[in-house]
Write an enzyme that holds these catalytic residues in place. Structure first.
Site: not given
Lengths: 959, 959
Positions: A335-336, A477, A589-590
């Site tokens: 998806w980046d 994640e 994580k994000q």
């Protein structure tokens, strides 16, 4: 000019002024060149022990165990050996007297200069340069210039193609054949499993001396060599031109490479064409920053990485997570690309954005196979995708330790938000470009078939009477198995909302295409109704007490964490706590909830508001492993921090992202460029610091430049036109606002029509035989017409056509009722304030989302007191989008900063603030507390006391 | 001379008389050469598309995902390109006018002759030869001879080393450096992870023409080339000599390679030395078969494969399952080496056998790490082993299909019999060689520490009062999770029996070493006692009704199968039925119960007997996937079928195994030579057709040659001496036996001492306070002294010392009791038959296992009627081993075939038959029914009526 470690950053040029063998692999990544067709890592012509040299060509994948497929490292066109009286030029022997390496972003050229003394004491100047032509992407140029300084001697040159490239040891190529041509050779290779043929041809010219050349065809390693005797101060120039084709491009790649080589002009002409092509690209895509040299270079460096990674012609490939610059993630696509990288292309190279999205169209069949495999319908996109779109996320992380346990990777099974995220990217591509043709032919099928997937994927929870999505990994994640991830659930809801719109749009505008898709996708009314039901009943974990969104069901019950306790650290929290350790703690994580807010921010859709952003930022930002978690985080945090006025935090996160590769902040630049981070910082500059927002007519800037930035200049292509921005810092000293215009919301501010809405709904409900009363009506406050109707009909089945009809019917009743409005319906203080303002010379506008606003103000008898009316016909995007107020200001001929908005709804206050206006909130602070001034009503309000309040606030709050 | 497909087999030479591109990879395996240090597959000097060329050096492993480590394909020393007027000599272009390729097993040389016409019509004779010197294993020789036939033209030669070898795509090598030397070059490489350095040097000489040579050092692909003009009928000879060393051999492999190369004599001298070395090896290891050319060549071919795979000096490496000839199984080492391959070396090259076993000693630490990992004690050997002995069996078979399920491979966890099997190999190496020193220093530690592993691994089942071993894979890998596999359980019992003996032996003979090991292995008396308890109480699934051994608990409850229903087939039953399908059916991949019987056959230990073999053969052979199951099966079936007189079956299985690679019977010869099969057919020839058995003094042959074989000649090294065998077919026509000697068992035949044994046991039991009576005594019939004592003491704890004492005490009582024997104790008819036989001129011997036999016959008064006495002091191995009777026959000076044995016990009949004698059974047919003649007693028996019976039988039963 600023120095970081051994790098010098000038406007367009990165200079490395010493050789760093211990950073070999990271530097190979950093000095990657490319042209969108291929990328070549910045390895040395003369090689170096343990080099990770690589050339990746888009779409040239080959099978490999565990990760299924990877971009195959292609034969290496760089080898160029120089022998000086028998000593091979090499950096690990002899002595380096001078060294610099330069990457010129504006010209797309990598060059290197060395003064080197051989082990036997002979000194020579050597300079290299190379480029992958942006003007003709099958052409590669390489030049070497030698000047002998202090000796007479034999020099031998050997220029080769290495047909034994390797992906960390694995050579994907079979050497099929090779041969000699005039002053050169050709090579024919084929990937081992995917059977892609590659043809390369090369020729060498030497000037500055007379010499004969010899072609040697060691199997798989063809070379051309020349030996000559050189005098001191003699300069010899070696030029090597290479052509490359694959069977993805042409039928006969070998002969194509030879023919192309035959017809090429000389090296300088080719290099000039390359420079010209680069100049044209930069003309559109450059961002100029003044006042911050590092940032100025870094933004261009990151843009360069995006530009060299994107194919110019091929819509069956997309940009891998590590671009074409390294082995990390094996060239798989995440998806980046859609979320982080795509906006840069959409706004500066929309044709390339279209190609990138078309890749997802061409891989729909793979997504369908994945859905079938998992027992679902429609298209379920792969978390990691390659040529076919089938899922290529590895199942296992296999330890090399003989006895260690294998680690199951669950992303392929659970990180399902990818399908909604691709729909999101399709939607905004369409919004920005208005490319209806592409939506019709490609995008609609993506959005609808993934929506069909959701229809089969969500689960109804009969106890809670809601839809849920269980067993997922959200954006964050660190939590591998969660239920009802807010990010996922809201994106699915959003996706289905847009699917309804696209479905309607297609049926309305292209009925034949709609029928074709309906048949192909087996899209039934039952599915459509199910979509509406899901939209209404999907659960978004949300705590109304605090305004907090819960990242997933039960997240707040997890063990809490204080990340400061772990500082200083050089590794991720997962590396410290283990997989299970992060699973059971509130550590991210994000961004996850914040990522959701970021995605909803562009159109200020629910749950985005400045208030919710603040609350959730305060909760989640301190719990996010922003330093060593995902590299996807910092740019997003930069934008949100900027929105929240946290200038220092915003700049720190921005630079963390911008420098992630240049300073190898995460220690994994050797694996390749962080493509998502590169795309993220473009967004951070444009949407964060530039504060670009979109009104119906144009993008507008609401800049908040970081300290020191004296200028920010870029342009955006939007709705078929270029829009240039040349932004300077806003006036810095404290200043009393110069208010010249007032914009009034209608309902709840000047009058109250809630009673009429209730009566209209009641009549409709009675006619349909649906139970409804005044108490039930309370639940409809502040809710849109469609949403209100959905709440009323509950789980009764209506077709979309029926729903449309009912919405119209209710409105008819309402319009009928408001005919009864008179000036007596004005709220207390309204008329006198209006008169007072007019007297003071202020301009007055109405800013109401109602399509009946004009009728109502006529009946109220105040239409003559208004200079402009912005109503439900003026703009498309509802509050909290700033569009309506910006439209009103435009009508008044005033800049946003000179306008005050009077609003009684939270969304209205957010819209005013988003527009950069002053806001006066009418009602309780818990509803309108983010406004600059809060008043209970208009009763007794005068221009003079308002002015006083603004003056006080302005002098206090400005830094 | 016989032709199979396009192969011609002569005594020592395999000739391929046409080029078969579609069998390229299998032929590369078949034409492998080597010298025990390295193996080089038979790939072509000029290469060919998709070639799988490889050179493997023992011990040069490197890391690789999934399978942990593999033998690294080493830089290829073969490339030799010939260009004829610009056309490269290659088999896929131009025209092959003549072709043959020869592998000379006796000289260890591979050669090839071609007459080839280039695409432009130029004809040339090209012959190649190559060898890996057995005289100096660091030396490789290669020669090419060219004769131009019909043209004048330029010929270019380019001889290289390819530094980019690959393991199916993966290149394990980093190129460190390379350089030029006089007429040659050197190359320095290093394995990527294991950091093994490799140095190679090469030089080329050209004779027959004057020409200059050029060295080209394309990185990783150094070459030496020469161009010359050739006249018709001119012959040019190119010789390339290569040296190779690794850092496993010397500190500085590159300089070692260069120094060695400097000092080498010319090509012919090197080749002669190689031939001489091969002649010496063949002198010991050859097997000559006459009357069957295919078999004659095949046995030598298989022996050649074993010889080139075994390192001559290094005892830290062993022979991989696919030798050094292919990529299959990644160079991992299995039980194939110890059980299938080792006997060939033990009997013909015992020093090499010692090296192979020492590898297991050096990898004990890995086996200990594995035991710890699985929660056990001692040493648990790896199912697949490499350098360290750690477990390197892959955990997963990973599908390349995106969605297919991963298949867990359970061998690493469950195929635990490997530890007993290695102990078995150690034991027999000791038995055959008498190498006490090695046993003391290496072997004992292996046997004892693996026995300690079993001590921790077995489980006591309190309900059934027995030890069990659950959750295993037996020899048969079609059943992946079984309990109480008979093969495993009995081997463990056997292993512990031998561990007790080795432990006693060590403590008795080398007490210091015993103490050292005791301490190192933490070997306690508790463990020793536990061993005895396990020996006594481990469950061997066995059905006394049928004589059948059940492969594992519940095997007979699985679905039955008729393999004929699946014929004809070209794939394994597992491929047809799936993993679950074979798991739940009575279908075997390879012998399991029969493998156990084969392993117990050499010493005729329980449960081996001819009878049990027959019963279990009848059951299991038809249920074994002998064609496409494991390649380990056919040779074993050949031996057992031969034992059972199934000559045709035996020969078919033998040839199936012997030709498995020469005719690529399983379609996987491309993966490498089937090493276990090669070792298995050596055993089939020697132990099966040659019928070699071991008496205490010598190996004896009891040959049953396959039809057509007119001679079988080989020699064996046994107990420090060479024993030569030159066997011819036994007389074929029906023949009345020429009986010259009679051997009588004592107890139950001439007298009955059972009562005295009972009284002795009763006295011992009374003294120890253990309940015992006449009924309990019945269970002791036919059971050894130790086993009887164990039954009496049950689960009472006694030390080994106490047990020894009790056995001696009981014997003392018995000896005391038999002093009372008189001639009246002779059974009816005994004396008159003895007299009758003497009168007829027959020789008479006693053949009793009792150490008291001499005393008893004295007391019986018949000692003067006997010509010889074989008793408990004569041989070590008890019946059913044939040793005692063979000893008796030897004492009588008669061949076995001229002797009759009178026996009353089943084990005694088996011993007689195993000795190749005639057997008369005394007692009920259910006990002695396998004898040639069954009699109720000696009463009334005369030599005349016995003779008549033998005559009848002989004429009926002979074919």
């Amino acid at each position: 000019m600023e120095t970081k470690r051994d790098f010098i950053y000038t406007d367009w040029i990165l200079t490395e002024n010493q050789f760093n063998p211990e950073e070999l692999h990271a530097r190979e990544t950093i000095f990657t060149i490319g042209n969108g067709y291929l990328g070549t890592r910045g390895s040395f012509e003369e090689s170096y022990p343990r080099t990770l040299s690589a050339t990746f060509i888009h779409g040239v994948y080959d099978d490999v165990p565990v990760v299924y497929t990877e971009l195959a490292n292609c034969p290496d066109w760089l080898p160029l050996v120089v022998m000086i009286d028998g000593d091979r030029f090499r950096l690990d022997q002899g002595k380096i007297l001078e060294y610099n390496r330069k990457l010129d972003l504006h010209q797309g050229i990598l060059s290197r200069f060395l003064r080197w003394r051989s082990p036997t004491g002979k000194t020579i100047d050597i300079s290299f340069e190379r480029f992958a032509s942006l003007a003709d992407h099958h052409v590669l140029g390489q030049r070497c210039q030698l000047t002998t300084l202090d000796f007479h001697g034999f020099i031998e040159i050997q220029a080769s193609i290495n047909g034994y490239p390797e992906n960390k040891g694995f050579n994907h190529w079979e050497g099929l054949d090779q041969g000699k041509i005039d002053k050169g050779f050709w090579l024919h290779s084929r990937t081992r499993y995917s059977r892609i043929d590659l043809g390369m041809a090369a020729k060498m010219t030497i000037s500055g001396i007379e010499t004969a050349m010899q072609v040697n065809t060691a199997p798989g390693y063809p070379s051309i060599s020349a030996t000559f005797f050189s005098e001191p101060q003699q300069t010899i120039t070696i030029e090597k031109i290479v052509t490359v084709f694959t069977s993805r491009d042409v039928e006969q790649p070998v002969s194509a490479a030879q023919t192309k080589l035959d017809h090429l002009p000389d090296y300088i002409t080719l290099r000039n064409a390359n420079e010209q092509a680069w100049a044209e690209v930069w003309e559109k895509s450059d961002i100029t920053i003044e006042g911050d040299n590092t940032a100025a270079f870094a933004i261009r460096y990151n843009i360069f990485q995006l530009l060299i990674a994107c194919h110019r012609d091929d819509n069956r490939v997309s940009i891998p997570a590590k671009t074409l610059s390294g082995f990390g993630y094996h060239g798989h696509i995440f998806w980046d690309t859609e979320i982080f990288i795509l906006p840069f292309f959409t706004f500066t190279q929309p044709g390339l954005a279209r190609n990138l999205l078309s890749y997802r169209y061409h891989t729909l069949d793979g997504a369908r196979r994945k859905a079938i495999h998992y027992g679902y319908q429609g298209a379920m996109y792969a978390w990691e995708s390659a040529v076919t779109g089938d899922e290529v996320t590895p199942r296992w992380s296999l330890p090399s330790d003989y006895y260690a346990e294998d680690v199951r990777i669950w992303c392929r099974d659970r990180e399902i938000h990818i399908s909604a995220v691709i729909a999101y990217a399709v939607w905004y591509y369409w919004q920005v470009t208005g490319d209806n043709e592409w939506l019709r032919d490609y995008g609609a099928e993506i959005i609808l078939d993934t929506a069909i997937f959701w229809h089969s994927r969500v689960e109804f929870n009969p106890q809670a009477e809601r839809y849920e999505i269980r067993n997922v990994i959200g954006a964050d994640e660190y939590h591998e198995l969660v239920h009802n991830n807010a990010f996922t659930n809201r994106l699915v809801q959003w996706h289905l909302e847009k699917a309804c719109i696209v479905d309607d749009w297609l049926r309305c505008n292209f009925p034949e295409k709609a029928r074709e898709l309906e048949k192909k996708l087996q899209l039934t009314d039952e599915i459509r109704n199910h979509w509406l039901e899901i939209i209404n009943k999907i659960w978004i974990p949300y705590n109304p007490e605090t305004g907090l969104i819960e990242q997933c069901e039960g997240f707040f019950q997890l063990d809490d964490i204080n990340l400061a306790d772990y500082e200083p650290r050089q590794k991720s929290m997962q590396a410290i706590l283990g997989i299970e350790g992060t699973n059971k703690r509130q550590v991210l994580k994000q961004p996850d909830v914040l990522m959701l807010l970021y995605l909803m921010r562009v159109s200020t859709e629910s749950p985005y508001s400045l208030k919710s952003l603040q609350v959730n930022w305060d909760y989640y930002a301190p719990r996010t492993d922003i330093t060593y978690g995902s590299s996807l985080g910092p740019a997003i945090h930069a934008i949100l921090a900027s929105d929240l006025g946290q200038t220092q935090e915003a700049y720190e996160r921005f630079m963390q992202a911008a420098m992630v590769d240049l300073t190898d902040k995460r220690g994994n630049t050797n694996d390749g460029i962080h493509g998502a981070s590169a795309g993220g910082i473009w967004q951070a500059v444009v949407f964060g610091f530039g504060g670009i927002q979109f009104t119906d007519n144009q993008p507008v800037a609401n800049p908040h430049l970081p300290p020191g930035w004296t200028r920010l200049k870029f342009k955006l292509y939007w709705h078929g036109k270029w829009h240039e921005f040349d932004l300077r810092p806003t006036s810095l000293p404290p200043q009393v606002p110069n208010i010249q215009g007032i914009i009034f919301d209608l309902d709840g501010v000047l009058t109250d029509t809630a009673e009429y809405h209730y009566q209209a709904w009641q009549r409709l409900a009675d006619e349909e035989g649906i139970p409804f009363n005044r108490q039930a009506n309370e639940a409809l406050r502040g809710i849109s017409r469609r949403a209100s109707l959905m709440l009323i009909i509950g789980d009764r089945r209506y077709s979309e056509v029926q729903i449309q009809e009912m919405m119209e019917r209710k409105n008819d009743y309402y319009v009928e009722l408001i005919q009864r409005i008179t000036p007596k319906d004005l709220l207390p203080g309204a008329v006198s304030l209006l008169d007072d303002l007019r007297q003071a010379g202020l301009k007055i506008a109405l800013g109401s989302a109602s399509k009946n606003a004009r009728v109502v103000v006529e009946k109220l008898g105040i239409i003559d007191k208004l200079d402009a009316i912005a109503d439900g016909y003026s703009v498309q995007k509802p509050k909290p989008a700033p569009d309506l107020f910006l439209f009103a200001a435009q009508q008044l001929g005033l800049p946003a900063t000179q306008c005050v908005v009077f609003e009684d709804a939270a969304a209205g206050i957010d819209a005013a603030l988003a527009a950069g206006m002053w806001a006066v909130g009418m009602g309780p602070p818990e509803r309108v507390g983010t406004a600059h001034i809060v008043l209970p009503s208009l009763a007794g309000v005068t221009w003079e006391n308002l002015q006083g309040k603004f003056r006080d606030i302005a002098l206090q709050r400005k830094p």
